[in-house]
Design a protein around this motif. Structure first.
Motif, mmCIF file in Angstrom:
data_model
loop_
_atom_site.group_PDB
_atom_site.id
_atom_site.type_symbol
_atom_site.label_atom_id
_atom_site.label_comp_id
_atom_site.label_asym_id
_atom_site.label_seq_id
_atom_site.Cartn_x
_atom_site.Cartn_y
_atom_site.Cartn_z
ATOM 1 N N LEU A 127 0.825 -1.204 0.000
ATOM 2 C CA LEU A 127 0.000 0.000 0.000
ATOM 3 C C LEU A 127 0.861 1.258 0.000
ATOM 4 O O LEU A 127 0.534 2.250 -0.672
ATOM 5 C CB LEU A 127 -0.933 0.003 1.218
ATOM 6 C CG LEU A 127 -1.951 -1.141 1.302
ATOM 7 C CD1 LEU A 127 -2.906 -0.908 2.472
ATOM 8 C CD2 LEU A 127 -2.721 -1.309 0.014
ATOM 9 N N THR A 128 1.962 1.244 0.737
ATOM 10 C CA THR A 128 2.864 2.396 0.746
ATOM 11 C C THR A 128 3.436 2.642 -0.650
ATOM 12 O O THR A 128 3.523 3.787 -1.113
ATOM 13 C CB THR A 128 4.000 2.176 1.753
ATOM 14 O OG1 THR A 128 3.443 2.032 3.066
ATOM 15 C CG2 THR A 128 4.957 3.358 1.763
ATOM 16 N N ALA A 129 3.818 1.568 -1.346
ATOM 17 C CA ALA A 129 4.342 1.705 -2.699
ATOM 18 C C ALA A 129 3.287 2.245 -3.656
ATOM 19 O O ALA A 129 3.606 2.968 -4.610
ATOM 20 C CB ALA A 129 4.868 0.356 -3.192
ATOM 21 N N LEU A 130 2.026 1.930 -3.393
ATOM 22 C CA LEU A 130 0.935 2.398 -4.267
ATOM 23 C C LEU A 130 0.762 3.911 -4.227
ATOM 24 O O LEU A 130 0.191 4.491 -5.154
ATOM 25 C CB LEU A 130 -0.378 1.737 -3.869
ATOM 26 C CG LEU A 130 -0.700 0.374 -4.484
ATOM 27 C CD1 LEU A 130 -1.998 -0.157 -3.898
ATOM 28 C CD2 LEU A 130 -0.815 0.465 -6.004
ATOM 29 N N GLN A 131 1.212 4.553 -3.166
ATOM 30 C CA GLN A 131 1.050 6.008 -3.073
ATOM 31 C C GLN A 131 1.690 6.728 -4.252
ATOM 32 O O GLN A 131 1.224 7.784 -4.670
ATOM 33 C CB GLN A 131 1.636 6.523 -1.759
ATOM 34 C CG GLN A 131 0.786 6.205 -0.535
ATOM 35 C CD GLN A 131 1.333 6.834 0.722
ATOM 36 O OE1 GLN A 131 2.444 6.553 1.149
ATOM 37 N NE2 GLN A 131 0.553 7.704 1.338
#
Length: 214
Positions: A174-178
């Protein structure tokens, strides 16, 4: 008269603290094993409710967002998309809530298809009940956990403080999706990260979905 022993009182207090701390992992495990949630909502008849609504959480539907404070959900294809309602409420360890208490967060998102929604959480030191559903109409009944029943079952997840290894991998994803906010991401990567099979994402889905951040 019995003599008061301060050292005995201190020892008893310390023992109580240790016992409470030791019981927390057990309570955490119990919530993951017994929470009556579901990470996939929708799936009933009718154009509005037929497509699944998927929380990006472990199969238990219990998730620890950690310091990233991010949650995400996925919406698939639809010929007639409807607005999406996302609600967060303070919860007890078993996921039950006080239906009369105001939500911690309540948001309606515009209708869309083939979308991954990334949401930044408000600060909270308590577990949160996360409920997402399409606006397909609702009846007036509440179930035993305080959820408002609707024409299609909502996706229901419990957000907790103590994480496990499976939570860590999802948090990293999810952090990478930012970095993809306003862009798109491939579904194959998502399926691998969340262990979703064809029963969740089938041939009717596109290869990529848009990413919207709120």
């Amino acid at each position: 008269m019995a003599r008061f022993d301060p050292s005995s009182l201190l020892a008893t207090s310390l023992l109580s603290i240790v016992m409470v701390a030791a019981s927390m992992p057990a309570l955490q495990a119990a919530s993951r094993n017994s929470f009556p949630g579901r990470r996939i909502g929708g799936g009933t008849r009718g154009e509005c409710a037929a497509r699944p609504l998927v929380h990006l959480v472990p199969a238990s539907s219990v998730f620890a967002p950690g310091d990233s404070s991010l949650i995400a959900l996925l919406e698939g294809p639809s010929p007639d998309p409807q607005p999406l309602e996302v609600t967060l409420r303070s919860a007890r360890a078993d996921g039950s809530v006080d239906a009369a208490a105001p939500p911690v967060l309540e948001r309606e998102l515009p209708a869309a298809v083939n979308r991954l929604v990334l949401i930044s959480l408000p600060a909270s030191s308590r577990p949160l009940l996360w409920e997402s559903s399409y606006r397909c109409g609702a009846d007036s009944g509440d179930d035993e956990f305080g959820f408002i029943t609707a024409s299609a079952p909502p996706a229901l997840s419990l957000l907790v403080q103590e994480g496990e290894q499976q939570d860590q991998s999802i948090r990293q994803y999810l952090t990478a999706l930012q970095s993809a906010c306003g862009g798109s991401t491939t579904l194959s990567r998502l399926q691998a990260a969340l262990n979703f099979g064809d029963e969740v994402i089938d041939a009717s889905w596109p290869q990529t979905v848009t990413v919207q951040c709120f």
